[in-house]
Enzyme design. Sequence first.
Site, short mmCIF file in Angstrom:
data_model
loop_
_atom_site.label_atom_id
_atom_site.label_comp_id
_atom_site.label_asym_id
_atom_site.label_seq_id
_atom_site.Cartn_x
_atom_site.Cartn_y
_atom_site.Cartn_z
N ARG A 1 20.47 34.59 28.75
CA ARG A 1 21.86 34.57 28.29
C ARG A 1 21.93 34.77 26.78
O ARG A 1 22.81 35.50 26.29
CB ARG A 1 22.53 33.25 28.68
N CYS B 1 26.04 25.91 22.97
CA CYS B 1 25.59 26.43 24.26
C CYS B 1 26.67 27.39 24.74
O CYS B 1 27.20 28.16 23.94
CB CYS B 1 25.34 25.31 25.24
#
Length: 284
Positions: A183, A242
């Site tokens: 990611r 995050c």
Amino acid sequence: MIFASALVSPAQLAAELGASGLVLLDCWFDLLNPEAGKQAFLDGHIPGARYADLNKDLAGPVGPATGRHPLPLAGDLQRCLGAWGIDQESTVVAYDDVGGAIAARAWWLLKWLGHREAALLDGGLPAWRAGDYPLEMGVAEPKTKTGAYVGQPGRRGVYDTAAIEVGLRDGTIVLLDARDEKRFRGRQEPIDTVAGHVPGAINAPFQHNLSDDGRFRPAMALAEFYAPLIGKGSADQVVCMCGSGVTACHSIFAIELCGYESPSLYVGSWSEWVSSGDRPIVMA
């Protein structure tokens, strides 16, 4: 004080189960199937636990310029804690089924309010099950009195996107991104609308905090991982992010386990960074 550490083993929790002032929060949650967590709770949880829903209880309303999990309003959070029977003297232990990845958000919110006795169950529900400790089904009647909770919001550092931009420009922060490498590098993005990472961010996947059995690695091993990332500065220069400010709390917890001061949280994280569509991103 019931527990000496912010990390509680299943055996330690089992020995104190039902103790006066102990409140358990079950934070089981699936980002891709938000209703699954409550059903999993009803199917089996640690006796006496309350269910804490990430979207409804541990986050505030989502807006066009926010990330996916903004901070809840302090008053809403305090009412929620009071309804769970938590007061300023309670010992709260949060757990989930993914090594604390979600439960750490509950822990962080309690510390943000200035709560003293907040902990995570090491290994979460899988470790509890592995120890053959009891489970309870359905929703139990609270054994603690419900009432008002009065905290002191702001006891943990919080960054918004504007502060992140300034800190990166001036070189005054170290921005650690807790998402996995795929990611972070933009090779895969199952949740947010845009892939990649914030220019200048350092990838520090929260999965490195855990052993293969889903329990936290020893403090020395965590320090060996984080010390090179933090560098010669101090942890108060570190900001964790995050996808939406949830697993970043796991990294904050791990860094505190190493003995560092608590880093700050970029609450909006990647989902807020890309919300405007005009901020720079890196895909590499």
